[in-house]
Write a protein that holds these residues in place. Structure first.
Motif, PDB file in Angstrom:
ATOM      1  N   TRP A  34       0.850  -1.187   0.000  1.00  0.00           N
ATOM      2  CA  TRP A  34       0.000   0.000   0.000  1.00  0.00           C
ATOM      3  C   TRP A  34       0.889   1.241   0.000  1.00  0.00           C
ATOM      4  O   TRP A  34       1.795   1.361   0.820  1.00  0.00           O
ATOM      5  CB  TRP A  34      -0.922  -0.004   1.210  1.00  0.00           C
ATOM      6  N   PRO A  35       0.638   2.199  -0.918  1.00  0.00           N
ATOM      7  CA  PRO A  35       1.555   3.325  -1.076  1.00  0.00           C
ATOM      8  C   PRO A  35       1.561   4.331   0.080  1.00  0.00           C
ATOM      9  O   PRO A  35       2.526   5.085   0.227  1.00  0.00           O
ATOM     10  CB  PRO A  35       1.081   3.985  -2.373  1.00  0.00           C
ATOM     11  N   LEU A  36       0.499   4.357   0.872  1.00  0.00           N
ATOM     12  CA  LEU A  36       0.443   5.288   2.005  1.00  0.00           C
ATOM     13  C   LEU A  36       0.089   4.519   3.275  1.00  0.00           C
ATOM     14  O   LEU A  36      -1.066   4.518   3.723  1.00  0.00           O
ATOM     15  CB  LEU A  36      -0.610   6.379   1.759  1.00  0.00           C
ATOM     16  N   GLU A  49       4.934  10.408   3.616  1.00  0.00           N
ATOM     17  CA  GLU A  49       5.813   9.605   2.749  1.00  0.00           C
ATOM     18  C   GLU A  49       4.998   8.706   1.820  1.00  0.00           C
ATOM     19  O   GLU A  49       4.013   8.097   2.223  1.00  0.00           O
ATOM     20  CB  GLU A  49       6.740   8.733   3.604  1.00  0.00           C
ATOM     21  N   ILE A  50       5.434   8.647   0.554  1.00  0.00           N
ATOM     22  CA  ILE A  50       4.812   7.777  -0.450  1.00  0.00           C
ATOM     23  C   ILE A  50       5.758   6.608  -0.712  1.00  0.00           C
ATOM     24  O   ILE A  50       6.947   6.809  -0.982  1.00  0.00           O
ATOM     25  CB  ILE A  50       4.559   8.539  -1.763  1.00  0.00           C
ATOM     26  N   HIS A  51       5.216   5.385  -0.636  1.00  0.00           N
ATOM     27  CA  HIS A  51       6.028   4.179  -0.787  1.00  0.00           C
ATOM     28  C   HIS A  51       5.740   3.492  -2.124  1.00  0.00           C
ATOM     29  O   HIS A  51       4.593   3.507  -2.595  1.00  0.00           O
ATOM     30  CB  HIS A  51       5.757   3.197   0.357  1.00  0.00           C
ATOM     31  N   ALA A  52       6.773   2.897  -2.712  1.00  0.00           N
ATOM     32  CA  ALA A  52       6.607   2.144  -3.964  1.00  0.00           C
ATOM     33  C   ALA A  52       5.713   0.940  -3.714  1.00  0.00           C
ATOM     34  O   ALA A  52       5.879   0.213  -2.731  1.00  0.00           O
ATOM     35  CB  ALA A  52       7.957   1.712  -4.502  1.00  0.00           C
ATOM     36  N   ALA A  53       4.728   0.746  -4.605  1.00  0.00           N
ATOM     37  CA  ALA A  53       3.797  -0.368  -4.433  1.00  0.00           C
ATOM     38  C   ALA A  53       4.430  -1.716  -4.763  1.00  0.00           C
ATOM     39  O   ALA A  53       3.864  -2.764  -4.445  1.00  0.00           O
ATOM     40  CB  ALA A  53       2.565  -0.144  -5.307  1.00  0.00           C
ATOM     41  N   PRO A  98      -6.853   0.235  -9.115  1.00  0.00           N
ATOM     42  CA  PRO A  98      -5.717  -0.172  -8.262  1.00  0.00           C
ATOM     43  C   PRO A  98      -6.129  -1.030  -7.074  1.00  0.00           C
ATOM     44  O   PRO A  98      -5.338  -1.846  -6.592  1.00  0.00           O
ATOM     45  CB  PRO A  98      -5.116   1.153  -7.791  1.00  0.00           C
ATOM     46  N   LEU A  99      -7.357  -0.826  -6.576  1.00  0.00           N
ATOM     47  CA  LEU A  99      -7.761  -1.548  -5.356  1.00  0.00           C
ATOM     48  C   LEU A  99      -7.869  -3.039  -5.546  1.00  0.00           C
ATOM     49  O   LEU A  99      -7.802  -3.799  -4.566  1.00  0.00           O
ATOM     50  CB  LEU A  99      -9.106  -0.975  -4.855  1.00  0.00           C
ATOM     51  N   GLN A 100      -7.980  -3.504  -6.799  1.00  0.00           N
ATOM     52  CA  GLN A 100      -8.097  -4.940  -7.030  1.00  0.00           C
ATOM     53  C   GLN A 100      -6.812  -5.679  -6.656  1.00  0.00           C
ATOM     54  O   GLN A 100      -6.836  -6.878  -6.376  1.00  0.00           O
ATOM     55  CB  GLN A 100      -8.437  -5.205  -8.508  1.00  0.00           C
ATOM     56  N   PHE A 101      -5.694  -4.936  -6.638  1.00  0.00           N
ATOM     57  CA  PHE A 101      -4.423  -5.574  -6.273  1.00  0.00           C
ATOM     58  C   PHE A 101      -4.259  -5.747  -4.775  1.00  0.00           C
ATOM     59  O   PHE A 101      -3.319  -6.377  -4.323  1.00  0.00           O
ATOM     60  CB  PHE A 101      -3.251  -4.743  -6.833  1.00  0.00           C
TER      61      PHE A 101
END
Length: 381
Positions: free
Chosen positions: A256-258, A294-298, A375-378
């Motif tokens: 999750w990116p956040l 902070e934004i994280h790589a998915a 994106p939420l399907q992942f």
């Protein structure tokens, strides 16, 4: 020896061919970037014009609402002035009628007195001696004298009273006429004020209609430029992916990116655009978070784009391999560069509100073979 020379020539040709192809791709990418900058400039101008027109429309609508209130007040005031004039006119008419009645009464009384005086004159002057000799006795004489004097005094008093009443009614009539004239003047002023307000409202309505036409034209222009920008963005992504080389990523998106922030303000799907107010496909998911989060790589992969985009502001695109890429838009600051390899959960930037944004949030997008998907399907599992 000859075979070696031929082999060398072939190798050189292949190298030149590959170099030419890479050079051609680089040139094509530069051209696409220049086109993107040109479209970005045009979109900025169109958006600024749209904002100005929208602001002007809001002002016009507020002014129209204020004019409606003023016109309503003016209408009420006009109705009051019309009622006041009507009442004053009625009072003047009543006073004039009363004055006419008093004048008639005074005329009648004067006629009666005139007849009495004429009768006395025709029969001769009545003297005290005549009253004395015509009286049966002294008491009768005194009674006749008192009656005669009272008759004269009463006539005089009646004339005086009627004259006083007439003067009062005349004064009252003049005062009422003055009030009536003032009421008529106020009525004219109120009607003129309402007429002026009606004229202003008509002008404002024309201006608003013209403004709305201009707003619609700006919407259409922004939508056209947005379509061009989307097509160009896809082209740039493909070119950058080709230049990035083979990606060793496994196409996995699982982080999750956040972390800690899960409120969705605008999900993937069709919606009314918050800037253009037109129906359009929202190609990602907007996640609420404070400025600077902070934004994280998915997932792991290679950064194929890290820079400015008109719609997304500061954004990062990561190629995860197997045709899967993720986009992170509206960042306040980037923490990676193009060509950089990143790991899942690595900090790649910070939440902001750049580009087409109405507040701090992350626009998170996942594309499969260049096509946007939810994106939420992942993360459903």
């Amino acid at each position: 020896m000859f075979k070696k020379k031929v082999s060398l020539i072939v190798t050189l040709c292949l190298v030149l061919l590959m170099t030419s192809r890479v050079s051609s791709q680089a040139s094509e990418l530069n051209d696409a970037v220049e086109q993107q900058q040109s479209i970005s400039s045009q979109k900025n101008q169109a958006q600024n014009q749209l904002h100005q027109l929208t602001y002007s429309a809001d002002k016009l609508k507020a002014q129209l609402a204020q004019l409606d209130t003023q016109i309503s007040d003016a209408q009420s005031l006009l109705a009051q002035k019309q009622l006041a004039f009507t009442q004053a006119q009625t009072q003047v008419q009543a006073a004039q009628k009363e004055l006419e009645q008093k004048q008639q009464e005074l005329d009648d009384r004067r006629v009666a007195l005139g007849k009495r005086a004429r009768g006395i004159y025709e029969n001769g002057q009545i003297s005290y001696f005549e009253l004395l000799f015509q009286s049966a006795n002294l008491g009768d004489f005194i009674t006749r004298m008192e009656y005669f004097n009272k008759l004269i005094a009463n006539d005089h008093k009646l004339l005086t009273d009627i004259k006083d009443q007439k003067e009062k009614i005349t004064q009252k009539t003049q005062e009422l006429q003055k009030k009536r004239d003032q009421a008529a003047q106020l009525q004219v002023q109120a009607a003129k004020a309402k007429e002026d307000l009606d004229g202003k409202k008509a002008q404002q309505q024309v201006a608003l209609a013209e403004n709305q036409k201009a707003v619609q034209a700006s919407y259409d222009e922004v939508e056209r430029l947005q379509t061009e920008a989307n097509a160009l963005n896809d082209k740039i992504r493909k070119l950058q992916a080709a230049q990035a080389g083979k990606n060793k990523g496994d196409g996995t998106i699982s982080t999750w990116p956040l972390p800690g922030h899960y409120e969705i303000s605008d999900p993937y799907g069709w919606r009314t655009h918050p800037i253009t107010h037109q129906q359009s496909l929202h190609t990602g998911t907007d996640i609420m978070a404070p400025m600077g989060t902070e934004i994280h790589a998915a997932g792991s992969g290679v950064v194929i784009m890290a820079g400015w985009n008109v719609a997304y502001g500061n954004m990062v695109i990561i190629d995860h391999g197997h045709g899967i890429s993720s986009l992170y838009g509206h960042q306040s600051k980037l923490n990676v560069t193009e060509g950089q390899t990143v790991e899942a959960n690595q900090v790649i930037g910070y939440v902001g509100s750049t580009g087409w944004s109405t507040g701090p949030h992350l626009h998170f997008e996942v594309r499969v073979s260049g096509n946007p998907t939810d994106p939420l399907q992942f993360f459903s599992h």
